[in-house]
Design a protein around this motif. Sequence first.
Motif, PDB file in Angstrom:
ATOM      1  N   ARG B 682       3.123   2.118  -1.783  1.00  0.00           N
ATOM      2  CA  ARG B 682       3.953   2.478  -0.638  1.00  0.00           C
ATOM      3  C   ARG B 682       4.043   4.001  -0.491  1.00  0.00           C
ATOM      4  O   ARG B 682       3.852   4.539   0.604  1.00  0.00           O
ATOM      5  CB  ARG B 682       5.351   1.885  -0.803  1.00  0.00           C
ATOM      6  N   SER B 683       4.316   4.687  -1.592  1.00  0.00           N
ATOM      7  CA  SER B 683       4.438   6.141  -1.486  1.00  0.00           C
ATOM      8  C   SER B 683       3.095   6.764  -1.123  1.00  0.00           C
ATOM      9  O   SER B 683       3.031   7.739  -0.362  1.00  0.00           O
ATOM     10  CB  SER B 683       4.966   6.730  -2.796  1.00  0.00           C
ATOM     11  N   THR B 684       2.007   6.176  -1.637  1.00  0.00           N
ATOM     12  CA  THR B 684       0.687   6.706  -1.291  1.00  0.00           C
ATOM     13  C   THR B 684       0.408   6.527   0.200  1.00  0.00           C
ATOM     14  O   THR B 684      -0.070   7.430   0.875  1.00  0.00           O
ATOM     15  CB  THR B 684      -0.401   5.979  -2.107  1.00  0.00           C
ATOM     16  N   LEU B 685       0.734   5.338   0.717  1.00  0.00           N
ATOM     17  CA  LEU B 685       0.518   5.090   2.138  1.00  0.00           C
ATOM     18  C   LEU B 685       1.376   6.029   2.996  1.00  0.00           C
ATOM     19  O   LEU B 685       0.890   6.613   3.976  1.00  0.00           O
ATOM     20  CB  LEU B 685       0.851   3.626   2.454  1.00  0.00           C
ATOM     21  N   GLU B 686       2.625   6.186   2.608  1.00  0.00           N
ATOM     22  CA  GLU B 686       3.506   7.064   3.394  1.00  0.00           C
ATOM     23  C   GLU B 686       2.992   8.500   3.397  1.00  0.00           C
ATOM     24  O   GLU B 686       3.049   9.200   4.409  1.00  0.00           O
ATOM     25  CB  GLU B 686       4.929   7.012   2.829  1.00  0.00           C
ATOM     26  N   GLN B 687       2.489   8.907   2.260  1.00  0.00           N
ATOM     27  CA  GLN B 687       1.960  10.272   2.164  1.00  0.00           C
ATOM     28  C   GLN B 687       0.768  10.451   3.114  1.00  0.00           C
ATOM     29  O   GLN B 687       0.665  11.456   3.823  1.00  0.00           O
ATOM     30  CB  GLN B 687       1.531  10.516   0.722  1.00  0.00           C
ATOM     31  N   LEU B 689       0.070   8.646   5.780  1.00  0.00           N
ATOM     32  CA  LEU B 689       0.526   8.544   7.164  1.00  0.00           C
ATOM     33  C   LEU B 689       1.084   9.884   7.644  1.00  0.00           C
ATOM     34  O   LEU B 689       0.907  10.280   8.796  1.00  0.00           O
ATOM     35  CB  LEU B 689       1.591   7.453   7.289  1.00  0.00           C
ATOM     36  N   MET B 690       1.755  10.559   6.734  1.00  0.00           N
ATOM     37  CA  MET B 690       2.312  11.859   7.099  1.00  0.00           C
ATOM     38  C   MET B 690       1.183  12.869   7.345  1.00  0.00           C
ATOM     39  O   MET B 690       1.218  13.649   8.291  1.00  0.00           O
ATOM     40  CB  MET B 690       3.215  12.356   5.968  1.00  0.00           C
ATOM     41  N   LYS B 691       0.175  12.826   6.480  1.00  0.00           N
ATOM     42  CA  LYS B 691      -0.934  13.777   6.641  1.00  0.00           C
ATOM     43  C   LYS B 691      -1.693  13.555   7.951  1.00  0.00           C
ATOM     44  O   LYS B 691      -2.178  14.492   8.567  1.00  0.00           O
ATOM     45  CB  LYS B 691      -1.919  13.629   5.470  1.00  0.00           C
ATOM     46  N   ILE B 692      -1.804  12.291   8.332  1.00  0.00           N
ATOM     47  CA  ILE B 692      -2.656  11.982   9.473  1.00  0.00           C
ATOM     48  C   ILE B 692      -1.876  12.010  10.787  1.00  0.00           C
ATOM     49  O   ILE B 692      -2.450  11.790  11.859  1.00  0.00           O
ATOM     50  CB  ILE B 692      -3.321  10.601   9.261  1.00  0.00           C
ATOM     51  N   ALA B 693      -0.593  12.320  10.708  1.00  0.00           N
ATOM     52  CA  ALA B 693       0.241  12.326  11.919  1.00  0.00           C
ATOM     53  C   ALA B 693      -0.318  13.232  13.010  1.00  0.00           C
ATOM     54  O   ALA B 693      -0.319  12.854  14.191  1.00  0.00           O
ATOM     55  CB  ALA B 693       1.674  12.715  11.559  1.00  0.00           C
ATOM     56  N   ASP B 717      -7.087   4.582  -8.863  1.00  0.00           N
ATOM     57  CA  ASP B 717      -7.094   6.034  -9.049  1.00  0.00           C
ATOM     58  C   ASP B 717      -6.313   6.637  -7.882  1.00  0.00           C
ATOM     59  O   ASP B 717      -6.694   6.434  -6.723  1.00  0.00           O
ATOM     60  CB  ASP B 717      -8.535   6.563  -9.050  1.00  0.00           C
ATOM     61  N   PRO B 718      -5.252   7.325  -8.167  1.00  0.00           N
ATOM     62  CA  PRO B 718      -4.383   7.781  -7.055  1.00  0.00           C
ATOM     63  C   PRO B 718      -5.129   8.612  -6.022  1.00  0.00           C
ATOM     64  O   PRO B 718      -4.952   8.428  -4.820  1.00  0.00           O
ATOM     65  CB  PRO B 718      -3.323   8.616  -7.771  1.00  0.00           C
ATOM     66  N   ARG B 719      -5.997   9.504  -6.506  1.00  0.00           N
ATOM     67  CA  ARG B 719      -6.664  10.398  -5.562  1.00  0.00           C
ATOM     68  C   ARG B 719      -7.655   9.623  -4.687  1.00  0.00           C
ATOM     69  O   ARG B 719      -7.727   9.815  -3.470  1.00  0.00           O
ATOM     70  CB  ARG B 719      -7.392  11.503  -6.336  1.00  0.00           C
ATOM     71  N   LEU B 720      -8.399   8.717  -5.327  1.00  0.00           N
ATOM     72  CA  LEU B 720      -9.365   7.946  -4.546  1.00  0.00           C
ATOM     73  C   LEU B 720      -8.657   6.991  -3.591  1.00  0.00           C
ATOM     74  O   LEU B 720      -9.142   6.733  -2.483  1.00  0.00           O
ATOM     75  CB  LEU B 720     -10.296   7.171  -5.476  1.00  0.00           C
ATOM     76  N   LEU B 721      -7.519   6.464  -4.035  1.00  0.00           N
ATOM     77  CA  LEU B 721      -6.770   5.576  -3.146  1.00  0.00           C
ATOM     78  C   LEU B 721      -6.303   6.344  -1.909  1.00  0.00           C
ATOM     79  O   LEU B 721      -6.363   5.833  -0.782  1.00  0.00           O
ATOM     80  CB  LEU B 721      -5.571   4.977  -3.894  1.00  0.00           C
ATOM     81  N   GLU B 722      -5.854   7.574  -2.132  1.00  0.00           N
ATOM     82  CA  GLU B 722      -5.455   8.398  -0.987  1.00  0.00           C
ATOM     83  C   GLU B 722      -6.635   8.587  -0.032  1.00  0.00           C
ATOM     84  O   GLU B 722      -6.505   8.444   1.190  1.00  0.00           O
ATOM     85  CB  GLU B 722      -4.978   9.777  -1.467  1.00  0.00           C
ATOM     86  N   GLU B 723      -7.780   8.923  -0.601  1.00  0.00           N
ATOM     87  CA  GLU B 723      -8.962   9.157   0.239  1.00  0.00           C
ATOM     88  C   GLU B 723      -9.353   7.901   1.002  1.00  0.00           C
ATOM     89  O   GLU B 723      -9.744   7.957   2.185  1.00  0.00           O
ATOM     90  CB  GLU B 723     -10.134   9.636  -0.618  1.00  0.00           C
ATOM     91  N   ILE B 725      -7.432   5.314   1.899  1.00  0.00           N
ATOM     92  CA  ILE B 725      -6.476   5.015   2.976  1.00  0.00           C
ATOM     93  C   ILE B 725      -6.700   5.969   4.147  1.00  0.00           C
ATOM     94  O   ILE B 725      -6.712   5.565   5.318  1.00  0.00           O
ATOM     95  CB  ILE B 725      -5.032   5.118   2.442  1.00  0.00           C
ATOM     96  N   ALA B 726      -6.887   7.254   3.830  1.00  0.00           N
ATOM     97  CA  ALA B 726      -7.105   8.243   4.897  1.00  0.00           C
ATOM     98  C   ALA B 726      -8.360   7.913   5.692  1.00  0.00           C
ATOM     99  O   ALA B 726      -8.375   8.004   6.929  1.00  0.00           O
ATOM    100  CB  ALA B 726      -7.200   9.637   4.300  1.00  0.00           C
ATOM    101  N   ALA B 727      -9.423   7.522   4.988  1.00  0.00           N
ATOM    102  CA  ALA B 727     -10.682   7.231   5.672  1.00  0.00           C
ATOM    103  C   ALA B 727     -10.537   6.013   6.589  1.00  0.00           C
ATOM    104  O   ALA B 727     -11.026   6.000   7.727  1.00  0.00           O
ATOM    105  CB  ALA B 727     -11.785   7.001   4.653  1.00  0.00           C
TER     106      ALA B 727
END
Lengths: 128, 819
Positions: B682-687, B689-693, B717-723, B725-727
């Motif tokens: 959840r926190s990763t997704l919220e982060q 979403l904020m970046k892509i606003a 892996d937190p960093r890869l998960l962020e990437e 979701i962003a992609a």
Amino acid sequence: MTEYRRILLVEDDPLLSELLEMCLVAEGLDVDHAGDGLAALRKLDEGEFNLIVLDLMMPFMDGFAFLKQLAATPGEKPPVLVLSANTDAQTAERARKCGAAAVARKPVNHEEFVALVLSLVEPGQDEA
Amino acid sequence: MGGFPVLFVILPLLLGFLVAGLSQLGFFRVPNALVFDLAVAQARSTEPRVVVVRADPENLSRLTTRLRELGAELILVTADLAEKSVPPPGALIGLAPARVPGTETWVLPPLPRATADIVPYNQRQVGRRFLFSIPGESGSITTLEGAVAGREHESSDGFIGLAAAAIMPVLEARQILEGAFRPNTLDGKYIVIGPPASEDPPSILTSEIPGSPAVGNAGFHARAIQAILSDQVVFQLEGALRSLILIAAAGLIALLLFYISPQQRIAVAFLAAVLSISVGLALVSVADILLPVAELILLALGLGLAAAAFAARERRQRSDQLREQIASRLRRDQDVQDPSRRAEFFSTAAKLTGVQRSLLLRERRDGTFVPLAAFGLTESENSMSLARSPDFTRADETRPEPADVMGLVGWHDAQISRVDGTEGEGVYWLYVVPSSSRDYHAIAAAAARLARSRARQSDGLEEPQFGPRRREKAEVRLGRAVAALLTRDEELRRYLASLHTASILFDAAGMPVIMNANMRSLMTRCGLQPSRTTPVDLAVAITGTETDRVRTAIGKLVRYGGHLRLPSEAEIDGRSYLVRAAEIAGDLLVEIIDTTEQERLSRIQTELASGIDAQLRNDLEAIGLAANLAGNEKLAPEKRRRAFGLISQAVERTRETLDALARLVDPSALNAKGEPFPVNPRSTLEQELMKIAPLTERAGVTLDVRQPALTSLVMADPRLLEELIAAMLQVVISDSGRGSRIAVSLTEAAQETRLEIAGGFGLPARRLADSLASNAVDVAFPLRVIRSILPHVSHWGGAFQAESETGEGYKFNLQLRRA
């Protein structure tokens, strides 16, 4: 107030659910179990309960969503005892605002938990 | 006084007067038809006094009689004509015209002056013909030919001009004899009878002034004749007005030359030269400008230059005093041991000396000079600064290309001082004093001369301009001053070397002064050249922030001081950095901090608070309850045995949680890309979403996000998960039209957490599958990111599905195993 002392235990962790149920049964309470908020709502439709013991972190429908749904349901509703593993004050405050009668933070002491449940199930005894 | 209008309007105008005056004196020959045209116009004859009649010798007698009848006062026959015929009674015999090449000069007997008209010097001795109009019996006769002939004539008032008789209609004898004129038409006229026009020399038939119209140009003659007959004066300054204007002009010129700076003088002189020629040409044509104008203006110029020289000398004296003051101040400051005060020291030194630009050079044993620091350059000068010149190498570059060597003391405004060092090796400080500094090139020129001087010395030749005594004096005075700078330079170098952060000090102009090894290494990895990197370049390269934003932020920092923090928006080799800058006494200290580990530690803290802490509390709760139930007499024995068994399960689960925690905080795993750790989805997704606003806003799409208030930890892996979701978000957003909606849903099942993202227009299913399965490079970047991360997802125990159909949009489904 129903004559049965039925407790609806809403907890997704099977281990903890079984242990809590054993605790409550040992006190002579009738316990029904639901694994998430959606299942708990169905149980409420099927029968009456004197108390709901609710875990907040659950799949499908978490504790907060369940509390909101319960508040939107017409008619008399049983009190809700929230068990929270989150220690922050905001979580407890939010649960109370959503309609929780009491909030206990994990890990709870066995005796305190039983006393809290009984006080909520039989408020008259406490007052007496 | 030195403002734009004064410099660029008034001064050229005044110089125009000067040019006009000089041209009157004949310093400039102005080959311009307009000049001649208007010069004729200035001959203010009310009417021609002299008439030229061209006649054949056989008509001479008859012509003389007719001229008398028409009222002629004097009849003169030219010498060459008189030679061919018997002179008629009553006619005078004139002298032969001077045979000057290119001219025709009529030499007449003394005649009364009609006017004292002025013709420019360059117009004298030049003959011209033009059409003339004289009233005839049946109207004006306009086909007659006239001539202006001049010669040097010294008038009584000392002016040189054209004789009064120079305006002469030229008639043909035929016109006189045929009765074209009424009686008394030529009353009071002086008649000159000359040979026929066919005998004129060729030089007077055509224009002799380049660009001027030929004789037959009717427009040219019409203007000139009209001016003569109407007695027009185009422009004239008279009496007191002329005097006032000339005095004011002289005063203004003197003031301008006194106030404008040396740099302005060059530009003003150039522009003034161009403009003044134009203005001068116009003035000489229309104005009656005389010699006093030039005399007064020249006098004013002289006074102004003298005043400017006097002021410059005073300023030089003041700057000398300042240099002496700084020398003593710098000597006292040698006690300063704090390295952080070095920049402040330089700044103070510059202020005290009035130094605007200076350069610190180190001389090596091999004669190479390397700039150590440049101070006081403006931003624009920075790009062309000497320290960046290929003629010089920087101390931090490996290319010690030998430069020329140098001597000592100063040239013009650039001063050179040897700071310290032993024979054949030392440090020199080059600086420009503000009162007379031209620009930074003065330093470069001085350095070059210095280099040549030293080169000659090394060849056994003496530098002729500077004696040893002067050189020694300069060395002693300024050498002691800059010795203090070196001490602090070394201290600063040691200080930066001791820092773990990559650190660099820029001067106020953005020139790198000194850096530590970490910074050099980081710049190399980023592809930056240390000597050519400005603070803005560095911050942009490290953080990936837009150049304009960085420039604005650093500009504010330099102007107002304080601190600046710029987090990186992109990674370099998988690491994140924070740029921290601080303004220190005019210089700029920039530090690059590697925040990769800090971010990981921050994430651990977050996960501990939100996830593992909760999990552990559940485990402890289970153990406590089980232990209590195992000894609870109220329970049946089989229930107690069951409770006892549950203790083992609870303990085992607690061990797993602790193992996850151990992996999370394992330092060796900090750089292990792809390894799964407990992550809060959840926190990763919220982060993300904020970046892509911002992208969402630009695309005009709306995200419908559904997620539980609390979620269990998942393995990733937190960093890869962020990437990842962003992609996924980028793919869908970039494929969505304005006003469309994208569904983002995070749900939890019994043993897994599911993230679904759906929206966009979509691709054919086959094409999407190919994009994610092949190694094709022509795939959109976000899809390539997804493709590269997919193997890791299965390694985490998760799964990923991507579906798409044209017109139906994308649907990404990421399932992650609960921790």
